[in-house]
Design a protein around this motif. Structure first.
Motif, PDB file in Angstrom:
ATOM      1  N   ALA A  29       0.828  -1.211   0.000  1.00 52.09           N
ATOM      2  CA  ALA A  29       0.000   0.000   0.000  1.00 52.09           C
ATOM      3  C   ALA A  29       0.863   1.262   0.000  1.00 52.09           C
ATOM      4  O   ALA A  29       0.577   2.227  -0.722  1.00 52.09           O
ATOM      5  CB  ALA A  29      -0.927  -0.009   1.211  1.00 52.09           C
ATOM      6  N   ILE A  30       1.924   1.266   0.813  1.00 59.02           N
ATOM      7  CA  ILE A  30       2.784   2.458   0.899  1.00 59.02           C
ATOM      8  C   ILE A  30       3.488   2.715  -0.429  1.00 59.02           C
ATOM      9  O   ILE A  30       3.504   3.845  -0.939  1.00 59.02           O
ATOM     10  CB  ILE A  30       3.819   2.289   2.040  1.00 59.02           C
ATOM     11  N   VAL A  31       4.060   1.669  -0.998  1.00 57.50           N
ATOM     12  CA  VAL A  31       4.757   1.824  -2.278  1.00 57.50           C
ATOM     13  C   VAL A  31       3.764   2.203  -3.378  1.00 57.50           C
ATOM     14  O   VAL A  31       4.061   3.033  -4.247  1.00 57.50           O
ATOM     15  CB  VAL A  31       5.523   0.537  -2.650  1.00 57.50           C
ATOM     16  N   GLY A  32       2.560   1.628  -3.327  1.00 56.85           N
ATOM     17  CA  GLY A  32       1.536   1.977  -4.303  1.00 56.85           C
ATOM     18  C   GLY A  32       1.161   3.443  -4.239  1.00 56.85           C
ATOM     19  O   GLY A  32       0.951   4.089  -5.274  1.00 56.85           O
ATOM     20  N   ALA A  33       1.092   3.997  -3.021  1.00 56.10           N
ATOM     21  CA  ALA A  33       0.765   5.417  -2.857  1.00 56.10           C
ATOM     22  C   ALA A  33       1.841   6.311  -3.455  1.00 56.10           C
ATOM     23  O   ALA A  33       1.553   7.390  -3.983  1.00 56.10           O
ATOM     24  CB  ALA A  33       0.574   5.741  -1.378  1.00 56.10           C
ATOM     25  N   LEU A  51       7.799  -4.581  -5.364  1.00 63.02           N
ATOM     26  CA  LEU A  51       7.590  -4.631  -6.810  1.00 63.02           C
ATOM     27  C   LEU A  51       6.101  -4.617  -7.143  1.00 63.02           C
ATOM     28  O   LEU A  51       5.662  -3.947  -8.087  1.00 63.02           O
ATOM     29  CB  LEU A  51       8.238  -5.888  -7.397  1.00 63.02           C
ATOM     30  N   LEU A  52       5.308  -5.348  -6.346  1.00 64.27           N
ATOM     31  CA  LEU A  52       3.864  -5.365  -6.571  1.00 64.27           C
ATOM     32  C   LEU A  52       3.273  -3.976  -6.351  1.00 64.27           C
ATOM     33  O   LEU A  52       2.385  -3.547  -7.097  1.00 64.27           O
ATOM     34  CB  LEU A  52       3.199  -6.376  -5.640  1.00 64.27           C
ATOM     35  N   GLY A  53       3.742  -3.272  -5.324  1.00 63.60           N
ATOM     36  CA  GLY A  53       3.246  -1.921  -5.053  1.00 63.60           C
ATOM     37  C   GLY A  53       3.508  -0.974  -6.208  1.00 63.60           C
ATOM     38  O   GLY A  53       2.657  -0.143  -6.560  1.00 63.60           O
ATOM     39  N   ILE A  54       4.681  -1.096  -6.828  1.00 63.73           N
ATOM     40  CA  ILE A  54       5.000  -0.262  -7.995  1.00 63.73           C
ATOM     41  C   ILE A  54       4.019  -0.553  -9.126  1.00 63.73           C
ATOM     42  O   ILE A  54       3.463   0.357  -9.747  1.00 63.73           O
ATOM     43  CB  ILE A  54       6.449  -0.523  -8.457  1.00 63.73           C
ATOM     44  N   ALA A  55       3.796  -1.849  -9.376  1.00 62.84           N
ATOM     45  CA  ALA A  55       2.883  -2.235 -10.451  1.00 62.84           C
ATOM     46  C   ALA A  55       1.458  -1.798 -10.151  1.00 62.84           C
ATOM     47  O   ALA A  55       0.751  -1.272 -11.020  1.00 62.84           O
ATOM     48  CB  ALA A  55       2.949  -3.751 -10.663  1.00 62.84           C
ATOM     49  N   LEU A  56       1.012  -2.017  -8.910  1.00 57.65           N
ATOM     50  CA  LEU A  56      -0.359  -1.696  -8.528  1.00 57.65           C
ATOM     51  C   LEU A  56      -0.631  -0.197  -8.637  1.00 57.65           C
ATOM     52  O   LEU A  56      -1.610   0.228  -9.267  1.00 57.65           O
ATOM     53  CB  LEU A  56      -0.620  -2.176  -7.099  1.00 57.65           C
ATOM     54  N   GLY A  57       0.250   0.617  -8.023  1.00 58.98           N
ATOM     55  CA  GLY A  57       0.044   2.064  -8.054  1.00 58.98           C
ATOM     56  C   GLY A  57       0.102   2.623  -9.453  1.00 58.98           C
ATOM     57  O   GLY A  57      -0.737   3.451  -9.846  1.00 58.98           O
ATOM     58  N   GLY A  82      -5.180  10.947 -12.254  1.00 60.52           N
ATOM     59  CA  GLY A  82      -5.356   9.584 -11.767  1.00 60.52           C
ATOM     60  C   GLY A  82      -4.335   9.222 -10.703  1.00 60.52           C
ATOM     61  O   GLY A  82      -4.662   8.545  -9.724  1.00 60.52           O
ATOM     62  N   GLY A  83      -3.105   9.683 -10.870  1.00 59.49           N
ATOM     63  CA  GLY A  83      -2.073   9.419  -9.877  1.00 59.49           C
ATOM     64  C   GLY A  83      -2.384  10.049  -8.541  1.00 59.49           C
ATOM     65  O   GLY A  83      -2.223   9.422  -7.488  1.00 59.49           O
ATOM     66  N   LEU A  84      -2.846  11.307  -8.568  1.00 56.69           N
ATOM     67  CA  LEU A  84      -3.218  11.980  -7.327  1.00 56.69           C
ATOM     68  C   LEU A  84      -4.370  11.262  -6.639  1.00 56.69           C
ATOM     69  O   LEU A  84      -4.399  11.113  -5.419  1.00 56.69           O
ATOM     70  CB  LEU A  84      -3.611  13.435  -7.607  1.00 56.69           C
ATOM     71  N   THR A 120      -4.088   9.503  -3.009  1.00 56.22           N
ATOM     72  CA  THR A 120      -4.986   9.980  -1.955  1.00 56.22           C
ATOM     73  C   THR A 120      -5.829   8.843  -1.410  1.00 56.22           C
ATOM     74  O   THR A 120      -6.069   8.739  -0.197  1.00 56.22           O
ATOM     75  CB  THR A 120      -5.901  11.093  -2.507  1.00 56.22           C
ATOM     76  N   PHE A 121      -6.263   7.959  -2.291  1.00 54.11           N
ATOM     77  CA  PHE A 121      -7.074   6.808  -1.890  1.00 54.11           C
ATOM     78  C   PHE A 121      -6.285   5.918  -0.925  1.00 54.11           C
ATOM     79  O   PHE A 121      -6.808   5.493   0.113  1.00 54.11           O
ATOM     80  CB  PHE A 121      -7.469   6.014  -3.130  1.00 54.11           C
ATOM     81  N   GLN A 122      -5.020   5.639  -1.262  1.00 51.83           N
ATOM     82  CA  GLN A 122      -4.197   4.772  -0.417  1.00 51.83           C
ATOM     83  C   GLN A 122      -3.966   5.401   0.955  1.00 51.83           C
ATOM     84  O   GLN A 122      -4.033   4.722   1.987  1.00 51.83           O
ATOM     85  CB  GLN A 122      -2.853   4.501  -1.103  1.00 51.83           C
TER      86      GLN A 122
END
Length: 404
Positions: A73-77, A125-131, A350-352, A356-358
């Motif tokens: 979640a942190i990396v995805g954010a 790595l998953l967080g990078i892909a997910l975010g 979309g990135g913001l 923000t969602f995370q």
């Protein structure tokens, strides 16, 4: 420079980039994006259903193993608002394919992890892909379908999230019990392979439009309609997760349900979310403002129903299913709102939104936990009702104000 034409939706002035819009929808490519988010969200939630055997095998506590979810979640954010910048000169087709490859690699690394650090590396790595994938999917959808069916496209894409939310935990637990926890991650890698094949077959070339930068993120954040959207995300997501995290505690304490009944109630929540996703897309095509206003309002009503009459198992079940339906509609409406508020900076918008969602997810769960520990489980639902009601009012009031 793209030709810009003014348009209007529910009284809200929007702008559409005609040069980037297709006359005919590419539904196969849209489905490939849905498969991508399905695989990513499934992989994100797998550790929660595999916590005990995973922790035992790696020789760590369950609390430590749970940080595998937090790390993602942190990396995805972080990845969500920065992926478009890091890949600003790369064809979006190649970016999405690359993120699917990351899903496969991270799943295989998780399946072969021998220690907590190796598992965390896989989850990073998953967080990078997910975010990156989630934040860019709306901007890419804008280029795959005409604007009038964008909500339908977003509904299809986010159906992948809904199905993963419903299926990941029970399927992961079953597979882990029958074949071992590592096999669940192998299956997640298999989903990534299928996604990759469909992407190669359906995604067209998508050269980057404009040059993403941190300055673009700042510019987008100054857009009044984007700010309304981000406020909506903060209030709705934090309100949702403040209550959702403690559904089981509430059901055990108030209507005093057994674990088997609680499982069925939570299944009703998941099924409600699936249909809410479809319903949200249907409503957003006809009235975007209604879609993003009614969803948090329904969550608020459901939370109040639990507070006032939750002692009844029937009312608790109906309220939680309605809550699931409402929250299922939120991502479709919000993502459509964000990309239509800034169509020429859709990747930044979309990135913001995803970042923000995370953050709101974490804030809601933490704040809800503090309330539950200090004043009881009902207090978390009071916050849920208040926050989501404020979200609906914010769109109703500030959305109209800025539209003028």
């Amino acid at each position: 420079m793209n030709d810009i034409a003014a348009a209007t939706l529910d009284g809200i002035p929007l702008q559409q980039s005609r040069s980037a819009e297709r006359a005919e929808p590419m539904w196969g490519a849209v489905v490939s994006l849905s498969l991508g988010v399905f695989g990513l969200v499934t992989a994100e939630f797998l550790p929660a259903s595999l916590l005990t055997p995973l922790a035992q095998d790696l020789g760590i506590s369950e609390g430590t193993a749970g940080q595998a979810v937090t790390a993602t979640a942190i990396v995805g954010a972080i990845a969500a608002p920065t992926m478009a910048i890091a890949t600003k000169r790369i064809d979006r087709r190649h970016v999405m394919i690359g993120l699917s490859v990351l899903l496969i690699v991270s799943s295989l690394l998780a399946a072969t992890a021998w220690s907590m650090p190796s598992l965390l590396f896989a989850r990073v790595l998953l967080g990078i892909a997910l975010g990156g994938f989630w934040s860019m999917s709306a901007a890419i959808a804008m280029r795959l379908v005409p604007s009038d069916v964008l909500p339908r496209a977003m509904s299809i894409i986010l159906t992948g999230v809904s199905v993963a939310t419903v299926c990941a935990a029970p399927v992961g637990a079953y597979v882990g019990d029958v074949w071992g926890w590592r096999s669940a991650f192998v299956i997640a890698a298999g989903v990534g392979v299928v996604t990759l094949i469909v992407q190669f077959a359906t995604l067209p070339k998508l050269p980057p439009i404009g040059i993403a930068s941190f300055g673009a993120l700042l510019d987008v954040s100054k857009n009044p309609m984007i700010r309304v959207g981000l406020l909506l995300v903060v209030l709705t997501a934090s309100g949702h997760f403040a209550g959702f995290t403690y559904f089981r505690a509430f059901l055990e304490q108030v209507p005093a349900l057994g674990i088997e009944t609680i499982s069925l109630v939570l299944l009703a929540f998941g099924i409600g979310g699936f249909f809410g996703n479809l319903g949200g897309g249907f409503l957003a095509e006809r009235s975007l403002k209604s879609a993003v206003t009614l969803a948090p309002l329904l969550i608020s009503i459901a939370a109040l129903a639990l507070l006032l009459a939750g002692v009844s198992p029937t009312i608790s079940t109906i309220a939680i299913a309605a809550w699931g339906f409402a929250f299922g509609a939120v991502p479709v409406g919000v993502q459509t709102w964000m990309v239509r508020a800034a169509p020429d900076q859709a990747e930044s918008a979309g990135g913001l939104m995803v970042a923000t969602f995370q953050v709101a997810i974490a804030l809601g769960a933490v704040f809800g936990g503090l309330l539950v520990d200090n004043t009881g489980v009902n207090s978390a639902f009071i916050y849920s009702a208040a926050a989501t009601l404020l979200a609906a009012l914010a769109v109703a009031c500030f959305g109209r104000k800025h539209a003028r």
